[in-house]
Design a protein around this motif. Structure first.
Motif, PDB file in Angstrom:
ATOM      1  N   GLY A  43      19.717  31.519 -38.600  1.00 62.07           N
ATOM      2  CA  GLY A  43      18.485  32.092 -38.168  1.00 62.07           C
ATOM      3  C   GLY A  43      19.044  32.618 -36.810  1.00 62.07           C
ATOM      4  N   GLU A  44      20.213  32.919 -36.710  1.00 66.52           N
ATOM      5  CA  GLU A  44      20.601  33.468 -35.481  1.00 66.52           C
ATOM      6  C   GLU A  44      21.067  35.117 -35.791  1.00 66.52           C
ATOM      7  N   HIS A  45      19.849  35.737 -36.064  1.00 67.58           N
ATOM      8  CA  HIS A  45      19.984  37.068 -36.798  1.00 67.58           C
ATOM      9  C   HIS A  45      20.571  38.174 -35.741  1.00 67.58           C
ATOM     10  N   GLU A  46      20.268  38.155 -34.428  1.00 73.52           N
ATOM     11  CA  GLU A  46      20.792  39.082 -33.752  1.00 73.52           C
ATOM     12  C   GLU A  46      22.265  38.761 -33.514  1.00 73.52           C
ATOM     13  N   ALA A  47      22.699  37.784 -33.476  1.00 73.68           N
ATOM     14  CA  ALA A  47      24.112  37.343 -33.464  1.00 73.68           C
ATOM     15  C   ALA A  47      24.878  37.886 -34.598  1.00 73.68           C
ATOM     16  N   SER A  48      24.298  37.492 -35.708  1.00 73.45           N
ATOM     17  CA  SER A  48      24.891  37.777 -37.064  1.00 73.45           C
ATOM     18  C   SER A  48      24.732  39.547 -37.144  1.00 73.45           C
ATOM     19  N   LEU A  49      23.785  40.082 -36.901  1.00 71.89           N
ATOM     20  CA  LEU A  49      23.745  41.412 -37.039  1.00 71.89           C
ATOM     21  C   LEU A  49      24.794  42.177 -36.053  1.00 71.89           C
ATOM     22  N   GLY A  50      25.120  41.502 -34.870  1.00 78.47           N
ATOM     23  CA  GLY A  50      25.947  42.197 -34.008  1.00 78.47           C
ATOM     24  C   GLY A  50      27.489  41.929 -34.460  1.00 78.47           C
ATOM     25  N   ARG A  51      27.611  40.623 -35.261  1.00 78.69           N
ATOM     26  CA  ARG A  51      28.978  40.814 -35.690  1.00 78.69           C
ATOM     27  C   ARG A  51      29.156  41.627 -36.764  1.00 78.69           C
ATOM     28  N   LEU A  52      28.262  41.922 -37.583  1.00 79.12           N
ATOM     29  CA  LEU A  52      28.453  42.632 -38.787  1.00 79.12           C
ATOM     30  C   LEU A  52      28.516  44.338 -38.227  1.00 79.12           C
ATOM     31  N   SER A  53      27.641  44.518 -37.293  1.00 71.05           N
ATOM     32  CA  SER A  53      28.202  45.836 -36.736  1.00 71.05           C
ATOM     33  C   SER A  53      29.331  46.100 -36.453  1.00 71.05           C
ATOM     34  N   GLU A  54      29.921  45.059 -35.647  1.00 65.85           N
ATOM     35  CA  GLU A  54      31.332  45.232 -34.966  1.00 65.85           C
ATOM     36  C   GLU A  54      32.334  45.496 -36.254  1.00 65.85           C
ATOM     37  N   LEU A  55      32.067  44.875 -37.411  1.00 64.40           N
ATOM     38  CA  LEU A  55      32.917  44.798 -38.641  1.00 64.40           C
ATOM     39  C   LEU A  55      32.664  46.416 -39.260  1.00 64.40           C
ATOM     40  N   TYR A  56      31.482  46.874 -39.273  1.00 65.02           N
ATOM     41  CA  TYR A  56      31.413  48.042 -40.031  1.00 65.02           C
ATOM     42  C   TYR A  56      31.695  49.316 -38.897  1.00 65.02           C
ATOM     43  N   LEU A  57      31.935  49.159 -37.887  1.00 64.83           N
ATOM     44  CA  LEU A  57      32.241  50.271 -36.738  1.00 64.83           C
ATOM     45  C   LEU A  57      33.642  50.325 -36.761  1.00 64.83           C
ATOM     46  N   GLU A  58      34.569  49.224 -37.175  1.00 61.77           N
ATOM     47  CA  GLU A  58      35.904  49.385 -37.041  1.00 61.77           C
ATOM     48  C   GLU A  58      36.511  50.413 -37.923  1.00 61.77           C
ATOM     49  N   GLN A  59      37.734  50.627 -37.584  1.00 62.32           N
ATOM     50  CA  GLN A  59      38.479  51.556 -38.404  1.00 62.32           C
ATOM     51  C   GLN A  59      39.751  50.736 -38.857  1.00 62.32           C
ATOM     52  N   PRO A  60      39.816  50.719 -40.573  1.00 64.22           N
ATOM     53  CA  PRO A  60      38.654  51.221 -41.282  1.00 64.22           C
ATOM     54  C   PRO A  60      37.585  50.059 -41.487  1.00 64.22           C
ATOM     55  N   PRO A  61      36.403  50.743 -41.685  1.00 67.29           N
ATOM     56  CA  PRO A  61      35.212  49.703 -41.730  1.00 67.29           C
ATOM     57  C   PRO A  61      35.326  48.611 -42.667  1.00 67.29           C
ATOM     58  N   TYR A  62      34.621  47.792 -42.433  1.00 59.09           N
ATOM     59  CA  TYR A  62      34.435  46.824 -43.685  1.00 59.09           C
ATOM     60  C   TYR A  62      33.063  46.996 -44.172  1.00 59.09           C
ATOM     61  N   ILE A  63      33.260  47.652 -45.385  1.00 57.27           N
ATOM     62  CA  ILE A  63      32.098  48.193 -45.991  1.00 57.27           C
ATOM     63  C   ILE A  63      30.914  47.063 -46.522  1.00 57.27           C
ATOM     64  N   PRO A  64      31.477  46.023 -47.038  1.00 56.11           N
ATOM     65  CA  PRO A  64      30.446  44.803 -47.208  1.00 56.11           C
ATOM     66  C   PRO A  64      29.482  44.547 -45.913  1.00 56.11           C
ATOM     67  N   ALA A  65      29.874  44.665 -44.638  1.00 58.53           N
ATOM     68  CA  ALA A  65      29.040  44.581 -43.684  1.00 58.53           C
ATOM     69  C   ALA A  65      27.735  45.303 -43.450  1.00 58.53           C
ATOM     70  N   TYR A  66      28.067  46.637 -44.225  1.00 58.87           N
ATOM     71  CA  TYR A  66      26.806  47.446 -44.025  1.00 58.87           C
ATOM     72  C   TYR A  66      25.878  46.936 -44.928  1.00 58.87           C
ATOM     73  N   PHE A  67      26.001  46.645 -46.182  1.00 54.40           N
ATOM     74  CA  PHE A  67      25.176  45.982 -47.101  1.00 54.40           C
ATOM     75  C   PHE A  67      24.482  44.798 -46.788  1.00 54.40           C
ATOM     76  N   MET A  68      25.199  43.747 -46.067  1.00 53.42           N
ATOM     77  CA  MET A  68      24.627  42.600 -45.720  1.00 53.42           C
ATOM     78  C   MET A  68      23.803  42.925 -44.389  1.00 53.42           C
ATOM     79  N   ALA A  69      24.209  43.793 -43.533  1.00 51.16           N
ATOM     80  CA  ALA A  69      23.172  44.055 -42.246  1.00 51.16           C
ATOM     81  C   ALA A  69      22.000  44.780 -43.032  1.00 51.16           C
ATOM     82  N   GLY A  70      22.076  45.680 -43.985  1.00 48.81           N
ATOM     83  CA  GLY A  70      21.027  46.362 -44.376  1.00 48.81           C
ATOM     84  C   GLY A  70      20.007  45.182 -45.087  1.00 48.81           C
ATOM     85  N   GLN A  71      20.586  44.271 -45.767  1.00 51.21           N
ATOM     86  CA  GLN A  71      19.671  43.100 -46.592  1.00 51.21           C
ATOM     87  C   GLN A  71      19.050  42.467 -45.531  1.00 51.21           C
ATOM     88  N   GLN A  72      19.806  42.008 -44.348  1.00 48.59           N
ATOM     89  CA  GLN A  72      19.230  41.196 -43.351  1.00 48.59           C
ATOM     90  C   GLN A  72      18.120  41.714 -42.812  1.00 48.59           C
TER      91      GLN A  72
END
Length: 105
Positions: free
Chosen positions: A36-65
């Protein structure tokens, strides 16, 4: 100690040894979501998809969340960007999954 806490703690311990491990970082984001720590989770996912190269599954999981949290416009934005990045990276399967999810929002 609950099962989720112990799983999270194990991941955090492994991350202390391997802080750059993308899958462990993604796993921690998923555990935070489950707890239930959604903001922390979303923050970690955005770190992953903003990296180069991006971690693409993080976009999908963030979108679903975001969709589960009722933050539909944010979910749409993340999924659109994720689909575009996935296509650019040649991950057509991930792009198709995100587009399909997006159509149902």
């Amino acid at each position: 100690m609950s099962e989720l806490s112990s799983r999270r703690e194990k991941i955090e311990q492994m991350l202390a040894d391997e802080p750059g491990d993308t899958f462990l970082r993604y796993s921690l984001a998923m555990e935070l979501d489950k707890e239930g720590e959604h903001e922390a989770s979303l923050g970690r996912l955005s770190e992953l998809y903003l990296e180069q190269p991006p971690y693409i599954p993080a976009y999908f999981m963030a979108g679903q969340q975001l969709a589960r949290l009722g933050r539909i416009e944010e979910a749409r934005d993340v999924l659109r960007k994720g689909s575009e990045v996935a296509q650019n990276e040649g991950d057509l399967h991930a792009a198709a999954e995100m587009n399909e999810f997006l159509e149902h929002l």
